[in-house]
Design an enzyme around this catalytic site. Structure first.
Site, PDB file in Angstrom:
ATOM      1  N   HIS A  58       0.839  -1.204   0.000  1.00  0.00           N
ATOM      2  CA  HIS A  58       0.000   0.000   0.000  1.00  0.00           C
ATOM      3  C   HIS A  58       0.867   1.245   0.000  1.00  0.00           C
ATOM      4  O   HIS A  58       2.077   1.159   0.214  1.00  0.00           O
ATOM      5  CB  HIS A  58      -0.982   0.001   1.180  1.00  0.00           C
ATOM      6  CG  HIS A  58      -0.382   0.201   2.524  1.00  0.00           C
ATOM      7  ND1 HIS A  58       0.336  -0.777   3.202  1.00  0.00           N
ATOM      8  CD2 HIS A  58      -0.392   1.278   3.353  1.00  0.00           C
ATOM      9  CE1 HIS A  58       0.718  -0.311   4.366  1.00  0.00           C
ATOM     10  NE2 HIS A  58       0.295   0.943   4.488  1.00  0.00           N
ATOM     11  N   HIS A  60       0.720   5.641   1.055  1.00  0.00           N
ATOM     12  CA  HIS A  60       0.077   6.838   1.598  1.00  0.00           C
ATOM     13  C   HIS A  60       0.692   8.014   0.871  1.00  0.00           C
ATOM     14  O   HIS A  60       1.912   8.050   0.647  1.00  0.00           O
ATOM     15  CB  HIS A  60       0.340   6.977   3.099  1.00  0.00           C
ATOM     16  CG  HIS A  60      -0.139   5.824   3.911  1.00  0.00           C
ATOM     17  ND1 HIS A  60      -1.471   5.581   4.141  1.00  0.00           N
ATOM     18  CD2 HIS A  60       0.541   4.855   4.572  1.00  0.00           C
ATOM     19  CE1 HIS A  60      -1.595   4.508   4.907  1.00  0.00           C
ATOM     20  NE2 HIS A  60      -0.377   4.041   5.179  1.00  0.00           N
ATOM     21  N   TYR A 146      11.709   4.305   0.143  1.00  0.00           N
ATOM     22  CA  TYR A 146      10.605   4.783  -0.691  1.00  0.00           C
ATOM     23  C   TYR A 146       9.724   5.759   0.081  1.00  0.00           C
ATOM     24  O   TYR A 146       8.520   5.558   0.252  1.00  0.00           O
ATOM     25  CB  TYR A 146       9.774   3.605  -1.198  1.00  0.00           C
ATOM     26  CG  TYR A 146      10.632   2.493  -1.753  1.00  0.00           C
ATOM     27  CD1 TYR A 146      11.466   2.716  -2.855  1.00  0.00           C
ATOM     28  CD2 TYR A 146      10.654   1.234  -1.171  1.00  0.00           C
ATOM     29  CE1 TYR A 146      12.275   1.713  -3.356  1.00  0.00           C
ATOM     30  CE2 TYR A 146      11.450   0.220  -1.673  1.00  0.00           C
ATOM     31  CZ  TYR A 146      12.255   0.470  -2.760  1.00  0.00           C
ATOM     32  OH  TYR A 146      13.051  -0.526  -3.256  1.00  0.00           O
TER      33      TYR A 146
END
Length: 181
Positions: A58, A60, A146
């Site tokens: 996932h 954000h 990342y």
């Protein structure tokens, strides 16, 4: 189904976007594809990335739309679609996804939140940067490759050891316990 979404032209939004199969690590395994996809979409439909973290299953992201623009849906549709088309074929799609021509890479929906003010922005940026630690991927936020935390450190907004000296309360960043993110 028609979901109610907050739509504010030129607003800053926080998003959580998940893979359909949270056991996969496609986002980090195919990080170059994801980055190039986001860059291409930004060229056609501009937005500013204020903060981001990409985890295996996932991501954000906080972004700000241009004045007069409230269409984050088109951006997510293009990002998800291009990333999915760039991925190797997945044979584990269910009948519903096959019927709709979906690749089965992403969850259909995503979480969005209009950032209300500076404290809300700071809380969400902190949440983004601390997320790899929360998920046990690293001991300190700056260890995760990342993440926009590196940009924040380079600009002197955060110290290099930010988040490495404290263990926040589980509800420190205002997240819901059931969010799964």
């Amino acid at each position: 189904m028609n979901y109610r979404r907050a739509r504010v032209a030129g607003a800053t939004y926080f998003f959580t976007v998940n893979l359909a199969d949270r056991r996969r690590s496609w986002l980090t395994d195919h990080i170059d594809l994801l980055r190039s996809t986001i860059r291409k979409v930004k060229l056609r439909h501009p937005f500013t990335i204020d903060a981001i973290v990409i985890l295996p299953d996932h991501m954000h992201i906080i972004w700000t739309l241009p004045d007069g623009d409230q269409d984050f849906d088109i951006r997510w549709m293009l990002i998800k679609g291009a990333f999915s088309r760039g991925m190797p074929r997945i044979d584990s799609r269910n009948a519903s996804r096959r019927a709709k021509g979906e690749r089965g890479v992403w969850q259909r929906r995503y979480w969005e939140h209009v950032v209300r003010d500076d404290p809300d922005f700071e809380r969400h940026v902190d949440y983004i940067h601390y997320n790899p630690v929360k998920h046990g991927l690293v001991a300190k936020p700056a260890e995760w490759p990342y993440s926009s935390i590196h940009r924040f450190i380079e600009r002197g907004i955060l110290p290099a050891d930010w988040g490495g000296r404290f263990a926040p309360d589980k509800n420190e960043f205002g997240e819901r316990r059931s969010s799964g993110c």
